[in-house]
Scaffold this motif. Structure first.
Motif: not given
Length: 604
Positions: A538, A541, A544-545
């Motif tokens: 993904d 995700s 965002e990390h």
């Protein structure tokens, strides 16, 4: 005339003093006279199976005269002669022959190298060679490339492997002076378009001796192993070592290494059976070998006598650790790695750690470092920023850290631009007078006490490297390129530090293949290649990390993240990231189809 003795090259105070008349050609002639039947260069060809080719010093001498005689028919003394050929013994002979003929060698590459046509075009237009040396296998591609260059008069193309040894009888002896230009070394283009550094015979001789003395390669039974491109400064130095003491170097192609890095390891091991072996490579090569080149348990591989030069800006300690861990079971000594600093304008070599020392890290406070101050901290400090020591400066070379705006030398523990002065510093950039003036004519304001310029000729200029660094306890640390530094929130942020944070944040990112830069003055952008096998992960995700990690570790808001396929980020021919080119690609929409999620509002 016997082999060159190192003690004959040293003054009573231990400084380097080249004997009169020492040039690359005179060194080769000494070897021909003293160890003519010994192997000079060996090439491992893996194109179909494994084929080993060798050339002795006597044979190299004949090839130099034969090729040189043909060069003299189309180029005069001081004319440029470009080498556009694939890796191999013919390339070595062509390079030395161009110099032996009295011309200036221009080591480049065949047009078949993917992704670097623009660099080749820029170099050829700048050098304006009077002749091109190639091989039969590359001639069609070379002639096609030259013919397609608009507004460029293609020079004669000589096919070196079709020139018979009998042509040597037509060679006209040519006097070569130590201050003549030996070759033009084109820079990699990591922060700007490539430029040709004028390297003299004095530069070459001095730098080879500096390396031999700094890395303790005085044993004449020391041999080289290299897959580095022969148009690269580090690759040329690997064929330069044997000229000094009559040894030999085993070569292979970069492609052979990339496809199967175990070939490099096995060649190093084979060399260890005969004596000491020295090799050199950038960060990614050691990481790649540790990942894909480890022999099977119990394999007949012994690396006990290997010296590993690692020279990237900056050196990656994780690359050293990965290689050490992978190859310690095969006898690799803990002192094998020699983190070093060098650049084309210095012929190559500037500094390294001492032979008995192990590679080491210094951790500094990231916040203070961003303000130009070196404040040591523990490795587990949440603000720790690691730097690998590049050791001590070579003999007959002066290295100072200065304020790039004023030219004032900075005290130890302060970050500034690295400036150099010494006999290994090139003469300037070919046909680039304004760039030469800016880079090679620095005027230093030295410290009154504890200056690193003590003993340097006061009437000579300094070379501005464009690299940032600092001194701690007499050792040089390199922090990265001045042109790549990210200026945000009143502090300097180092792109490799940001890029490491990005790679640490998610396994989706391919480590070592991340570029961080700013656009519009204050927008931070990250372009990261996907790691192998993460195509279905993904992206939202992962992104965002990345944003969270950069915010937490650096206090910076990432405005845009692009996850791109492997190979999308531009790199130099030596594997370095080209951040300015990546930024240009981003601005021109090259990555617009990459995985991206909307950035949250920037904190105000």
């Amino acid at each position: 005339m016997g082999l060159l003795q190192i003690e004959d090259c040293l003054a009573p105070d231990g400084s380097i003093r080249l004997p009169p008349g020492v040039t690359l050609i005179s060194l080769i002639e000494r070897n021909i006279a003293s160890v003519g039947d010994a192997v000079a260069y060996r090439y491992l060809d893996f194109a179909s199976g494994t084929r080993v080719s060798e050339v002795t010093w006597n044979q190299l001498g004949v090839r130099m005269l034969a090729i040189g005689a043909r060069v003299q028919q189309v180029a005069g003394r001081g004319d440029r002669v470009a080498i556009l050929a694939s890796q191999g013994l013919d390339y070595v002979a062509a390079f030395f022959a161009a110099i032996r003929a009295g011309s200036i060698a221009v080591p480049l590459f065949a047009p078949e190298l993917p992704g670097h046509a623009e660099r080749l075009d820029v170099a050829l237009r700048n050098a304006r060679p009077h002749a091109v040396l190639t091989t039969a296998s590359a001639r069609t591609a070379v002639e096609g490339f030259l013919g397609a260059m608009t507004g460029f008069d293609a020079p004669p193309v000589l096919t070196v492997d079709e020139i018979p040894d009998s042509a040597a009888t037509a060679f006209t002896p040519t006097a070569i002076d130590v201050d003549d230009v030996s070759h033009l070394q084109y820079t990699g283009g990591a922060t700007r378009a490539p430029v040709g550094v004028e390297i003299t015979h004095r530069n070459v001789g001095t730098n080879l001796l500096q390396m031999i003395l700094s890395i303790d390669l005085l044993d004449r039974n020391t041999h080289g192993v290299s897959w580095l491109p022969l148009y690269h400064d580090m690759g040329l130095s690997m064929i330069g070592f044997p000229t000094v003491y009559g040894g030999h170097t085993t070569l292979m192609s970069p492609t052979a290494f990339i496809r199967r890095p175990l070939r490099w390891i096995e060649a190093l091991s084979a060399g260890c059976r005969a004596g000491r072996v020295v090799t050199a490579a950038p960060n990614f090569a050691y990481e790649w070998a540790a990942a894909r080149g480890v022999p099977a348990a119990g394999a007949d591989v012994d690396l006990a006598n290997v010296s590993l030069i690692i020279g990237s800006e900056p050196v990656s300690f994780s690359a050293i650790t990965a290689f050490d861990t992978a190859f310690a079971p095969f006898g690799l000594p803990p002192t094998a790695f020699k983190p070093s600093y060098g650049l084309a304008e210095a012929t190559l070599f500037v500094s390294t750690i001492r032979p008995s020392e192990r590679a080491r890290m210094l951790y500094t406070d990231r916040r203070e470092f961003g303000r130009g101050r070196v404040v040591p901290v523990r490795a587990d400090d949440p603000h720790a920023f690691g730097h690998v020591s590049c050791g001590h400066i070579a003999r007959n070379l002066w290295c100072v850290v200065v304020d790039p705006g004023t030219g004032a030398e900075q005290p130890d523990g302060t970050v500034g631009e690295i400036w150099l002065q010494g006999d290994n510093i090139g003469r300037g950039y070919w046909d680039r007078p304004e760039e030469t003036r800016r880079a090679f004519h620095g005027q230093l304001l030295p410290l009154r006490e504890h200056s690193h310029s003590d003993g340097a000729p006061s009437d000579e200029n300094w070379f501005r490297t464009g690299d940032l660094g600092f001194y701690v306890e007499g050792e040089l640390f390199v922090a990265g390129r001045l042109a790549d530094v990210v200026h945000l929130d009143g502090r300097w942020h180092y792109p490799h530090d940001l890029e490491t944070t990005v790679a640490d944040a998610t396994p989706v990112v391919r480590r070592g293949y991340v570029a961080a830069f700013t656009v519009d003055g204050d927008r931070l952008v990250v372009v990261a290649e996907r790691a192998t096998g993460t195509g279905r992960a993904d992206p939202a995700s992962a992104i965002e990390h990345i944003r969270t990690a950069v915010q937490q570790r650096h206090g910076l808001h990432v405005d845009d993240v692009r996850l791109v396929p492997a190979g999308a980020i531009p790199r130099t021919t030596s594997g370095k990231l080209v951040r300015h080119a990546c930024r240009d690609d981003y601005l021109h929409g090259v990555f617009d189809g990459a995985a991206v999620t909307p950035a949250p509002p920037r904190p105000r």
